[in-house]
Design a protein around this motif. Structure first.
Motif, PDB file in Angstrom:
ATOM      1  N   SER A  59      -5.711  -1.340  -0.826  1.00  0.00           N
ATOM      2  CA  SER A  59      -7.134  -1.143  -1.060  1.00  0.00           C
ATOM      3  C   SER A  59      -7.693  -0.443   0.167  1.00  0.00           C
ATOM      4  CB  SER A  59      -7.851  -2.467  -1.330  1.00  0.00           C
ATOM      5  OG  SER A  59      -7.816  -3.285  -0.188  1.00  0.00           O
ATOM      6  N   SER A  60      -8.908   0.009   0.068  1.00  0.00           N
ATOM      7  CA  SER A  60      -9.483   0.837   1.120  1.00  0.00           C
ATOM      8  C   SER A  60     -10.720   0.180   1.722  1.00  0.00           C
ATOM      9  CB  SER A  60      -9.869   2.189   0.515  1.00  0.00           C
ATOM     10  OG  SER A  60     -10.579   2.958   1.436  1.00  0.00           O
ATOM     11  N   ASP A  61     -10.975   0.517   2.978  1.00  0.00           N
ATOM     12  CA  ASP A  61     -12.228   0.151   3.641  1.00  0.00           C
ATOM     13  C   ASP A  61     -12.801   1.453   4.174  1.00  0.00           C
ATOM     14  OD1 ASP A  61     -14.325  -0.669   5.199  1.00  0.00           O
ATOM     15  OD2 ASP A  61     -13.171  -2.088   6.403  1.00  0.00           O
ATOM     16  N   ASP A  63      -7.739   3.596   8.005  1.00  0.00           N
ATOM     17  CA  ASP A  63      -7.454   3.793   6.589  1.00  0.00           C
ATOM     18  C   ASP A  63      -6.842   5.173   6.374  1.00  0.00           C
ATOM     19  OD1 ASP A  63      -7.342   2.844   4.052  1.00  0.00           O
ATOM     20  OD2 ASP A  63      -9.496   2.544   3.852  1.00  0.00           O
ATOM     21  N   PHE A  85      -0.229  -4.617  -2.004  1.00  0.00           N
ATOM     22  CA  PHE A  85      -1.530  -4.333  -2.602  1.00  0.00           C
ATOM     23  C   PHE A  85      -2.269  -3.387  -1.668  1.00  0.00           C
ATOM     24  CE2 PHE A  85      -0.243  -8.308  -4.422  1.00  0.00           C
ATOM     25  CZ  PHE A  85      -0.714  -8.265  -5.722  1.00  0.00           C
ATOM     26  N   TRP A 112      -2.125  -0.656  -6.780  1.00  0.00           N
ATOM     27  CA  TRP A 112      -3.251   0.092  -6.233  1.00  0.00           C
ATOM     28  C   TRP A 112      -4.520  -0.670  -6.589  1.00  0.00           C
ATOM     29  CZ3 TRP A 112      -1.578   3.881  -3.180  1.00  0.00           C
ATOM     30  CH2 TRP A 112      -0.311   4.407  -3.411  1.00  0.00           C
ATOM     31  N   ASP A 113      -5.227  -1.140  -5.568  1.00  0.00           N
ATOM     32  CA  ASP A 113      -6.394  -1.995  -5.752  1.00  0.00           C
ATOM     33  C   ASP A 113      -7.669  -1.216  -5.455  1.00  0.00           C
ATOM     34  OD1 ASP A 113      -7.491  -4.429  -6.462  1.00  0.00           O
ATOM     35  OD2 ASP A 113      -6.405  -5.557  -4.937  1.00  0.00           O
ATOM     36  N   LYS A 114      -8.781  -1.828  -5.622  1.00  0.00           N
ATOM     37  CA  LYS A 114     -10.081  -1.217  -5.335  1.00  0.00           C
ATOM     38  C   LYS A 114     -10.683  -1.879  -4.104  1.00  0.00           C
ATOM     39  CE  LYS A 114     -11.234   0.021 -10.078  1.00  0.00           C
ATOM     40  NZ  LYS A 114     -10.289   0.982 -10.242  1.00  0.00           N
ATOM     41  N   PRO A 115     -11.458  -1.176  -3.322  1.00  0.00           N
ATOM     42  CA  PRO A 115     -11.818   0.227  -3.481  1.00  0.00           C
ATOM     43  C   PRO A 115     -10.632   1.141  -3.191  1.00  0.00           C
ATOM     44  CG  PRO A 115     -12.772  -0.645  -1.464  1.00  0.00           C
ATOM     45  CD  PRO A 115     -12.112  -1.790  -2.168  1.00  0.00           C
ATOM     46  N   ALA A 116     -10.627   2.291  -3.828  1.00  0.00           N
ATOM     47  CA  ALA A 116      -9.501   3.216  -3.753  1.00  0.00           C
ATOM     48  C   ALA A 116      -9.862   4.445  -2.928  1.00  0.00           C
ATOM     49  CB  ALA A 116      -9.111   3.644  -5.162  1.00  0.00           C
TER      50      ALA A 116
END
Length: 146
Positions: A8-10, A16, A6, A39-43
């Motif tokens: 996701s972004s920070d 990142d 999975f 692909w998860d959020k935040p993207a």
């Protein structure tokens, strides 16, 4: 084997830096089994392919599930750069897949797609101009009827 990834972004994190879900370079006799990329959020806008292989001789992708990061981005779910002696089987193009597999590089070839569910892919596979001599065999795949 058996990896559910999975992403996701920070936005505040310095680490990142991922572009692809999984990237493997300079490998021989590689087996990837039961890989799912979500692909998860935040993207991140810079995300591209779920699986990116470069300079690989001998690979089996068995039971992959996923798509490119951004629908309609032009990136493939699986990107092969100078990959030869490859088998992709029992895999599923997730909803929103544009190109499932893109093959680039003049050293690419002998790629087999066998028993995959590619009904959600707009394009099952695509050869870049420099890979026009790459031999691709596709058998017993489910594809969307247009």
């Amino acid at each position: 084997e058996n990896i559910r990834l999975f992403l996701s972004s920070d936005p505040s994190a310095a680490y990142d830096v991922a572009i692809h879900g999984m990237r493997i370079t300079h490998a021989r006799n590689l087996t990837l089994k039961g890989i799912e990329v979500v692909w998860d959020k935040p993207a991140l806008e810079k995300w591209q392919s779920a699986l990116d292989l470069e300079d690989v001789l001998g690979v089996v992708v068995d039971g992959f599930s996923g798509r490119q990061a951004w629908p309609d981005s032009g990136y493939p779910a699986l990107a092969f750069h100078n990959v030869s002696h490859a088998i992709i089987r029992n895999s599923i193009a997730a909803e929103g897949t544009g190109v499932f597999l893109r093959i680039v590089g003049s050293n690419s070839g002998d790629v087999w797609l066998f028993g995959n569910d590619l009904r959600n892919a707009k394009v099952p596979y695509q050869l870049a101009p420099e890979a026009k001599e790459a031999k691709v065999n596709a058998m017993q795949n489910l594809v969307a009827v247009k």
